[in-house]
Design an enzyme around this catalytic site. Structure first.
Site, mmCIF file in Angstrom:
data_model
loop_
_atom_site.group_PDB
_atom_site.id
_atom_site.type_symbol
_atom_site.label_atom_id
_atom_site.label_comp_id
_atom_site.label_asym_id
_atom_site.label_seq_id
_atom_site.Cartn_x
_atom_site.Cartn_y
_atom_site.Cartn_z
ATOM 1 N N GLY A 7 -2.362 -14.884 -33.803
ATOM 2 C CA GLY A 7 -2.753 -14.128 -32.619
ATOM 3 C C GLY A 7 -2.282 -14.684 -31.291
ATOM 4 O O GLY A 7 -1.744 -13.960 -30.456
ATOM 5 N N GLY A 27 -13.060 -4.300 -25.435
ATOM 6 C CA GLY A 27 -13.073 -5.363 -24.438
ATOM 7 C C GLY A 27 -11.665 -5.594 -23.914
ATOM 8 O O GLY A 27 -10.810 -4.709 -23.984
ATOM 9 N N ARG A 28 -11.389 -6.802 -23.412
ATOM 10 C CA ARG A 28 -10.067 -7.107 -22.862
ATOM 11 C C ARG A 28 -8.958 -6.823 -23.872
ATOM 12 O O ARG A 28 -7.974 -6.158 -23.572
ATOM 13 C CB ARG A 28 -9.979 -8.592 -22.463
ATOM 14 C CG ARG A 28 -10.722 -8.999 -21.216
ATOM 15 C CD ARG A 28 -10.353 -10.447 -20.891
ATOM 16 N NE ARG A 28 -11.153 -10.984 -19.807
ATOM 17 C CZ ARG A 28 -12.288 -11.652 -19.976
ATOM 18 N NH1 ARG A 28 -12.770 -11.825 -21.209
ATOM 19 N NH2 ARG A 28 -12.949 -12.139 -18.948
ATOM 20 N N ILE A 29 -9.118 -7.364 -25.082
ATOM 21 C CA ILE A 29 -8.067 -7.232 -26.084
ATOM 22 C C ILE A 29 -7.988 -5.797 -26.597
ATOM 23 O O ILE A 29 -6.891 -5.247 -26.767
ATOM 24 C CB ILE A 29 -8.293 -8.230 -27.235
ATOM 25 C CG1 ILE A 29 -8.147 -9.666 -26.701
ATOM 26 C CG2 ILE A 29 -7.309 -7.984 -28.376
ATOM 27 C CD1 ILE A 29 -8.537 -10.744 -27.700
ATOM 28 N N HIS A 70 -2.946 -16.293 -38.967
ATOM 29 C CA HIS A 70 -3.672 -16.408 -37.697
ATOM 30 C C HIS A 70 -2.705 -16.724 -36.546
ATOM 31 O O HIS A 70 -2.819 -17.737 -35.864
ATOM 32 C CB HIS A 70 -4.759 -17.483 -37.788
ATOM 33 C CG HIS A 70 -5.901 -17.248 -36.832
ATOM 34 N ND1 HIS A 70 -7.211 -17.436 -37.164
ATOM 35 C CD2 HIS A 70 -5.918 -16.828 -35.542
ATOM 36 C CE1 HIS A 70 -7.989 -17.147 -36.137
ATOM 37 N NE2 HIS A 70 -7.215 -16.778 -35.142
ATOM 38 N N ILE A 115 -7.505 -8.285 -36.006
ATOM 39 C CA ILE A 115 -7.067 -9.445 -35.214
ATOM 40 C C ILE A 115 -8.281 -10.097 -34.556
ATOM 41 O O ILE A 115 -8.127 -10.910 -33.640
ATOM 42 C CB ILE A 115 -6.011 -9.051 -34.151
ATOM 43 C CG1 ILE A 115 -6.429 -7.806 -33.345
ATOM 44 C CG2 ILE A 115 -4.673 -8.776 -34.833
ATOM 45 C CD1 ILE A 115 -7.414 -8.056 -32.264
ATOM 46 N N ALA A 116 -9.489 -9.760 -35.050
ATOM 47 C CA ALA A 116 -10.724 -10.269 -34.458
ATOM 48 C C ALA A 116 -11.090 -11.600 -35.113
ATOM 49 O O ALA A 116 -10.514 -12.639 -34.799
ATOM 50 C CB ALA A 116 -11.831 -9.230 -34.607
ATOM 51 N N ARG A 117 -12.038 -11.568 -36.007
ATOM 52 C CA ARG A 117 -12.407 -12.708 -36.830
ATOM 53 C C ARG A 117 -12.571 -12.203 -38.258
ATOM 54 O O ARG A 117 -12.941 -11.057 -38.491
ATOM 55 C CB ARG A 117 -13.695 -13.369 -36.339
ATOM 56 C CG ARG A 117 -13.518 -14.268 -35.120
ATOM 57 C CD ARG A 117 -12.727 -15.526 -35.467
ATOM 58 N NE ARG A 117 -12.645 -16.469 -34.350
ATOM 59 C CZ ARG A 117 -11.604 -16.542 -33.521
ATOM 60 N NH1 ARG A 117 -10.587 -15.701 -33.674
ATOM 61 N NH2 ARG A 117 -11.573 -17.437 -32.559
ATOM 62 N N ARG A 147 -20.335 -0.882 -28.185
ATOM 63 C CA ARG A 147 -21.801 -0.817 -28.119
ATOM 64 C C ARG A 147 -22.294 -0.275 -26.779
ATOM 65 O O ARG A 147 -23.322 0.388 -26.727
ATOM 66 C CB ARG A 147 -22.397 -2.201 -28.366
ATOM 67 C CG ARG A 147 -22.318 -2.656 -29.811
ATOM 68 C CD ARG A 147 -23.051 -3.967 -30.015
ATOM 69 N NE ARG A 147 -22.498 -5.032 -29.190
ATOM 70 C CZ ARG A 147 -23.051 -6.231 -29.043
ATOM 71 N NH1 ARG A 147 -24.191 -6.500 -29.647
ATOM 72 N NH2 ARG A 147 -22.480 -7.156 -28.300
ATOM 73 N N SER A 148 -21.585 -0.559 -25.706
ATOM 74 C CA SER A 148 -21.968 -0.063 -24.386
ATOM 75 C C SER A 148 -20.912 0.911 -23.886
ATOM 76 O O SER A 148 -19.759 0.873 -24.334
ATOM 77 C CB SER A 148 -22.129 -1.222 -23.400
ATOM 78 O OG SER A 148 -20.935 -1.986 -23.343
ATOM 79 N N GLU A 185 -10.982 -18.342 -44.057
ATOM 80 C CA GLU A 185 -9.671 -18.963 -43.845
ATOM 81 C C GLU A 185 -9.784 -20.478 -43.730
ATOM 82 O O GLU A 185 -10.795 -20.987 -43.241
ATOM 83 C CB GLU A 185 -8.979 -18.362 -42.627
ATOM 84 C CG GLU A 185 -9.609 -18.579 -41.274
ATOM 85 C CD GLU A 185 -8.798 -17.895 -40.178
ATOM 86 O OE1 GLU A 185 -8.228 -18.629 -39.354
ATOM 87 O OE2 GLU A 185 -8.742 -16.653 -40.149
#
Length: 316
Positions: A285, A154-156, A283, A234-236, A177-178, A265
């Protein structure tokens, strides 16, 4: 003026912008809302500006809340049941664009710190244990020219891949996924997650937290990685099965990990803290002054548009 609750202290420029259009209450605490505070927020305010950790599950919207919008501060909104909120008549927004570059920068920070063992070296110096330079001290992995695997383009994910390809000459493979086409850098989309985990020297996770991505990185995914490879998140936090990661690191089935987020967290497992081959950040980010200001102003823009009867810029 509509009554607005801001659940954590925000930069002064954001508060001033909010006060120009709303009757603002700023909660002084930096910790997440309690259940009682959440109930009061939905009952007593026309709008709430929540952020990470402020839980709004489906049952929070029982009854008829006074609040009409949750303008989330942050791109991730897995702490909000957006479907339940909308069913109860609340709009839900987030702040996607402002976080992209800052989060990508932290991914690169973690990659370099972990692969080059910078955290270990810094701890050695601070502890007074550095014996001086010698040829085999803290030998890490040279990232230039290696293969980066991006999970979530995606963007990140795109911003991370661009930095790695242009700045370090890294080959980029990715799982999404796409289909993703027309990237401004050379990259190869592989058929499945495990193929990316197997091909990459460094894997970076950049997927949103959803029921589909919960524990996406499990024992099997980690087993696909090389013993010389590194994992960066760096996601979740709950994208990784944290115990499976601890086991893989302890058994040296992967070389190391760089983490900015954690499954529970702010709790970080003692087993992770004890490992030298892990970089642990709190965290960070989006933790840059101008970025947090942009995020806050974007949230305010969503609020202003909503109460002006216009389409919100960033619905989720």
């Amino acid at each position: 003026m509509p009554k607005l609750l801001i659940t954590r202290p925000l930069p002064q420029s954001v508060l001033e912008a909010a006060k120009a259009s709303f009757d603002v209450t700023v909660r002084a605490e930096t910790t997440p809302l309690s259940v009682a505070e959440r109930t009061a927020a939905l009952r007593d305010y026309d709008a709430v500006l929540p952020t990470l950790g402020d839980q709004f599950p489906a049952d929070a919207f029982a009854g008829q809340p006074r609040a009409r919008i949750l303008a989330n501060f942050g791109v991730g909104f897995n702490h909000i049941d957006a479907g339940a909120a909308r069913a109860a008549g609340l709009e839900v927004t987030n702040t996607p664009g402002a976080v992209t570059d800052a989060t990508a920068d932290i991914a690169m920070t973690l990659m370099l710190m972990t692969c080059r063992r910078a955290g270990e070296g810094e701890r050695m110096v601070r502890a007074g244990n550095w014996p001086g330079w010698h040829p085999t001290q803290l030998l890490g992995m040279h990232v230039s020219g290696k293969t980066l695997g991006v999970v979530g383009m995606g963007r990140i994910g795109k911003a991370i891949a661009k930095r790695a390809a242009a700045g370090f000459g890294m080959k980029v493979v990715f799982y999404n996924r796409s289909p993703v086409r027309d990237l401004p850098f050379e990259a190869t989309q592989l058929e499945d997650l495990h193929a990316v985990m197997k091909a990459a020297d460094v894997v970076v996770l950049a997927v949103p937290a959803t029921p589909q991505t919960h524990h996406l990185i499990d024992t099997a995914a980690l087993a696909a990685m090389s013993p010389d490879s590194y994992l960066v998140n760096i996601a979740r936090g709950d994208v990784i099965d944290e115990q499976a990661l601890v086991t893989a690191l302890q058994e040296k089935r992967i070389a190391g990990a760089g983490l900015d987020v954690y499954e529970f967290e702010p709790k970080v497992p003692a087993a992770l803290i004890a490992l030298e081959n892990v970089t642990l950040l709190p965290h960070l980010g989006t933790s840059a002054q101008e970025v947090r200001e942009q995020m806050g102003l974007m949230a305010v823009d969503n609020l202003v548009a909503f109460f002006d009867g216009k389409p919100v810029p960033n619905p989720v």
